[in-house]
Write a protein that holds these residues in place. Structure first.
Motif, PDB file in Angstrom:
ATOM      1  N   GLY A 158     -11.916  -8.023  26.855  1.00 47.98           N
ATOM      2  CA  GLY A 158     -12.331  -8.727  25.642  1.00 47.98           C
ATOM      3  C   GLY A 158     -11.806 -10.150  25.592  1.00 47.98           C
ATOM      4  N   PHE A 159     -10.562 -10.334  26.032  1.00 39.78           N
ATOM      5  CA  PHE A 159      -9.968 -11.675  26.053  1.00 39.78           C
ATOM      6  C   PHE A 159     -10.742 -12.585  26.999  1.00 39.78           C
ATOM      7  CE2 PHE A 159      -6.908 -14.881  27.458  1.00 39.78           C
ATOM      8  CZ  PHE A 159      -6.353 -15.292  26.253  1.00 39.78           C
ATOM      9  N   TRP A 160     -11.133 -12.058  28.162  1.00 39.21           N
ATOM     10  CA  TRP A 160     -11.912 -12.829  29.127  1.00 39.21           C
ATOM     11  C   TRP A 160     -13.299 -13.149  28.564  1.00 39.21           C
ATOM     12  CZ3 TRP A 160     -11.909 -16.145  32.684  1.00 39.21           C
ATOM     13  CH2 TRP A 160     -12.945 -16.282  33.604  1.00 39.21           C
ATOM     14  N   LEU A 161     -13.881 -12.196  27.829  1.00 41.63           N
ATOM     15  CA  LEU A 161     -15.183 -12.426  27.203  1.00 41.63           C
ATOM     16  C   LEU A 161     -15.085 -13.531  26.155  1.00 41.63           C
ATOM     17  CD1 LEU A 161     -18.151 -11.619  26.769  1.00 41.63           C
ATOM     18  CD2 LEU A 161     -17.347  -9.855  25.173  1.00 41.63           C
ATOM     19  N   ILE A 162     -14.018 -13.517  25.378  1.00 38.76           N
ATOM     20  CA  ILE A 162     -13.798 -14.562  24.371  1.00 38.76           C
ATOM     21  C   ILE A 162     -13.661 -15.932  25.032  1.00 38.76           C
ATOM     22  CG2 ILE A 162     -12.059 -15.464  22.757  1.00 38.76           C
ATOM     23  CD1 ILE A 162     -11.582 -12.544  21.875  1.00 38.76           C
ATOM     24  N   THR A 163     -12.921 -15.966  26.128  1.00 38.08           N
ATOM     25  CA  THR A 163     -12.655 -17.238  26.814  1.00 38.08           C
ATOM     26  C   THR A 163     -13.921 -17.860  27.371  1.00 38.08           C
ATOM     27  OG1 THR A 163     -10.429 -16.481  27.399  1.00 38.08           O
ATOM     28  CG2 THR A 163     -11.330 -18.324  28.674  1.00 38.08           C
ATOM     29  N   ARG A 164     -14.826 -17.031  27.878  1.00 37.35           N
ATOM     30  CA  ARG A 164     -16.023 -17.595  28.514  1.00 37.35           C
ATOM     31  C   ARG A 164     -17.251 -17.589  27.606  1.00 37.35           C
ATOM     32  NH1 ARG A 164     -15.970 -12.242  30.858  1.00 37.35           N
ATOM     33  NH2 ARG A 164     -18.009 -11.222  30.632  1.00 37.35           N
ATOM     34  N   SER A 165     -17.064 -17.315  26.330  1.00 31.81           N
ATOM     35  CA  SER A 165     -18.195 -17.343  25.404  1.00 31.81           C
ATOM     36  C   SER A 165     -18.448 -18.767  24.922  1.00 31.81           C
ATOM     37  CB  SER A 165     -17.918 -16.446  24.194  1.00 31.81           C
ATOM     38  OG  SER A 165     -16.937 -17.042  23.365  1.00 31.81           O
ATOM     39  N   PRO A 166     -19.679 -19.113  24.509  1.00 31.14           N
ATOM     40  CA  PRO A 166     -19.950 -20.447  23.967  1.00 31.14           C
ATOM     41  C   PRO A 166     -19.126 -20.768  22.730  1.00 31.14           C
ATOM     42  CG  PRO A 166     -21.988 -19.365  24.584  1.00 31.14           C
ATOM     43  CD  PRO A 166     -20.906 -18.324  24.704  1.00 31.14           C
ATOM     44  N   ALA A 167     -18.597 -19.730  22.059  1.00 31.89           N
ATOM     45  CA  ALA A 167     -17.658 -19.903  20.947  1.00 31.89           C
ATOM     46  C   ALA A 167     -18.205 -20.748  19.817  1.00 31.89           C
ATOM     47  CB  ALA A 167     -16.340 -20.488  21.452  1.00 31.89           C
ATOM     48  N   THR A 168     -19.486 -20.577  19.512  1.00 29.53           N
ATOM     49  CA  THR A 168     -20.032 -21.221  18.323  1.00 29.53           C
ATOM     50  C   THR A 168     -19.137 -20.873  17.141  1.00 29.53           C
ATOM     51  OG1 THR A 168     -22.241 -20.953  19.248  1.00 29.53           O
ATOM     52  CG2 THR A 168     -22.092 -21.485  16.908  1.00 29.53           C
ATOM     53  N   GLY A 170      -6.980 -31.243  15.850  1.00 31.72           N
ATOM     54  CA  GLY A 170      -8.155 -31.591  16.644  1.00 31.72           C
ATOM     55  C   GLY A 170      -8.722 -30.428  17.424  1.00 31.72           C
ATOM     56  N   ALA A 171      -7.918 -29.374  17.597  1.00 29.91           N
ATOM     57  CA  ALA A 171      -8.431 -28.184  18.281  1.00 29.91           C
ATOM     58  C   ALA A 171      -9.591 -27.556  17.518  1.00 29.91           C
ATOM     59  CB  ALA A 171      -7.311 -27.155  18.473  1.00 29.91           C
ATOM     60  N   ALA A 172      -9.850 -28.051  16.300  1.00 30.91           N
ATOM     61  CA  ALA A 172     -11.021 -27.589  15.544  1.00 30.91           C
ATOM     62  C   ALA A 172     -12.311 -27.843  16.314  1.00 30.91           C
ATOM     63  CB  ALA A 172     -11.074 -28.292  14.187  1.00 30.91           C
ATOM     64  N   LEU A 173     -12.281 -28.827  17.218  1.00 30.26           N
ATOM     65  CA  LEU A 173     -13.469 -29.144  18.012  1.00 30.26           C
ATOM     66  C   LEU A 173     -13.524 -28.342  19.307  1.00 30.26           C
ATOM     67  CD1 LEU A 173     -13.663 -33.015  17.511  1.00 30.26           C
ATOM     68  CD2 LEU A 173     -15.204 -31.279  16.603  1.00 30.26           C
ATOM     69  N   GLY A 174     -12.685 -27.316  19.426  1.00 27.28           N
ATOM     70  CA  GLY A 174     -12.692 -26.471  20.610  1.00 27.28           C
ATOM     71  C   GLY A 174     -14.060 -25.931  20.993  1.00 27.28           C
ATOM     72  N   PRO A 175     -14.861 -25.475  20.014  1.00 26.04           N
ATOM     73  CA  PRO A 175     -16.190 -24.972  20.375  1.00 26.04           C
ATOM     74  C   PRO A 175     -17.046 -25.963  21.147  1.00 26.04           C
ATOM     75  CG  PRO A 175     -15.645 -24.283  18.155  1.00 26.04           C
ATOM     76  CD  PRO A 175     -14.544 -25.219  18.596  1.00 26.04           C
ATOM     77  N   LEU A 176     -16.773 -27.277  20.998  1.00 22.47           N
ATOM     78  CA  LEU A 176     -17.509 -28.283  21.769  1.00 22.47           C
ATOM     79  C   LEU A 176     -17.294 -28.074  23.264  1.00 22.47           C
ATOM     80  CD1 LEU A 176     -19.017 -31.026  22.094  1.00 22.47           C
ATOM     81  CD2 LEU A 176     -16.782 -32.129  21.879  1.00 22.47           C
ATOM     82  N   VAL A 177     -16.058 -27.776  23.645  1.00 22.19           N
ATOM     83  CA  VAL A 177     -15.735 -27.563  25.059  1.00 22.19           C
ATOM     84  C   VAL A 177     -16.482 -26.341  25.596  1.00 22.19           C
ATOM     85  CG1 VAL A 177     -13.875 -27.106  26.709  1.00 22.19           C
ATOM     86  CG2 VAL A 177     -13.472 -28.623  24.751  1.00 22.19           C
ATOM     87  N   SER A 178     -16.452 -25.251  24.832  1.00 23.39           N
ATOM     88  CA  SER A 178     -17.150 -24.036  25.268  1.00 23.39           C
ATOM     89  C   SER A 178     -18.652 -24.233  25.310  1.00 23.39           C
ATOM     90  CB  SER A 178     -16.792 -22.873  24.328  1.00 23.39           C
ATOM     91  OG  SER A 178     -15.417 -22.552  24.419  1.00 23.39           O
TER      92      SER A 178
END
Length: 206
Positions: free
Chosen positions: A47-57, A145-153
């Protein structure tokens, strides 16, 4: 009477920084223990790996995407990461830092993970290094600024790019975003005249 009260108030000591560090580390450990209460180690890792590689909208519920254990583990890892950043900056754990830490914990349940937050944090700290400022000056920009993390994903996993290229684009985009956030936040505070408690969030909007 007022003078006596003020004198008494001045005798109060703030909570030692090491105690606040211990509280947040303890909270992280508690979430790790609770994670294994809900799921097996294999389920948590997958699950952790799935979270890491998800687009994370931003509205991606990690509990629905993966499982409760993996989500709690993600929140614990994000909290520990933030504490390492605070320690690296030799910063005091004051009100704004505590606010940032709790926001990171909350958004670790949807949107933020270790992969998509680190480039932004490193970019903000790199700005301090390049401009010869103390790392502490860019700490809040790094954490908020980590609020913009979904941009990276989004750039990494949701643009149809090959994995190596997607990772390169995502990490580069996150680093550049983190790098420009400190000066941008410093400039945009003139819009609100300092009355916004979440100026970095306002800057992230821009």
């Amino acid at each position: 009477m007022t003078a006596v009260m003020l004198q008494k108030d001045s005798n109060f000591q703030s909570v030692p920084t090491r105690v606040l560090y211990g509280l947040f580390v303890g909270l992280s450990l508690a979430m790790i223990v609770l994670a294994f209460w809900f799921n097996t180690p294999t389920e948590i890792w997958e699950g952790f790996w799935l979270i890491t590689r998800s687009p994370a909208t931003l509205l991606t519920d990690y509990m629905a995407l993966a499982n409760p254990g993996a989500t709690l583990m993600n929140a614990a890892v994000m909290t520990l990461q933030a504490m390492v950043v605070v320690w690296t900056c030799r910063a005091k754990v004051n009100g704004p830092v505590i606010s940032a830490l709790f926001l990171i914990i909350g958004f670790s349940f949807f949107g933020k993970n270790l992969y998509n937050s680190m480039p932004i944090v490193l970019g903000a700290l790199a700005y301090a290094k390049v401009t010869n400022n103390p790392l502490e000056r860019s700490l809040l920009a790094a954490l908020f600024g980590a609020a913009l993390g979904p941009l990276v994903s989004e750039l990494t996993f949701n643009q149809g790019l090959a994995v190596p290229l997607g990772v390169t684009v995502g990490l580069s985009g996150g680093f550049i975003t983190g790098f420009v956030l400190p000066p941008l936040a410093q400039h945009l505070i003139t819009f609100t005249k300092g009355f916004s408690l979440y100026n970095v969030g306002f800057s992230c909007g821009f």
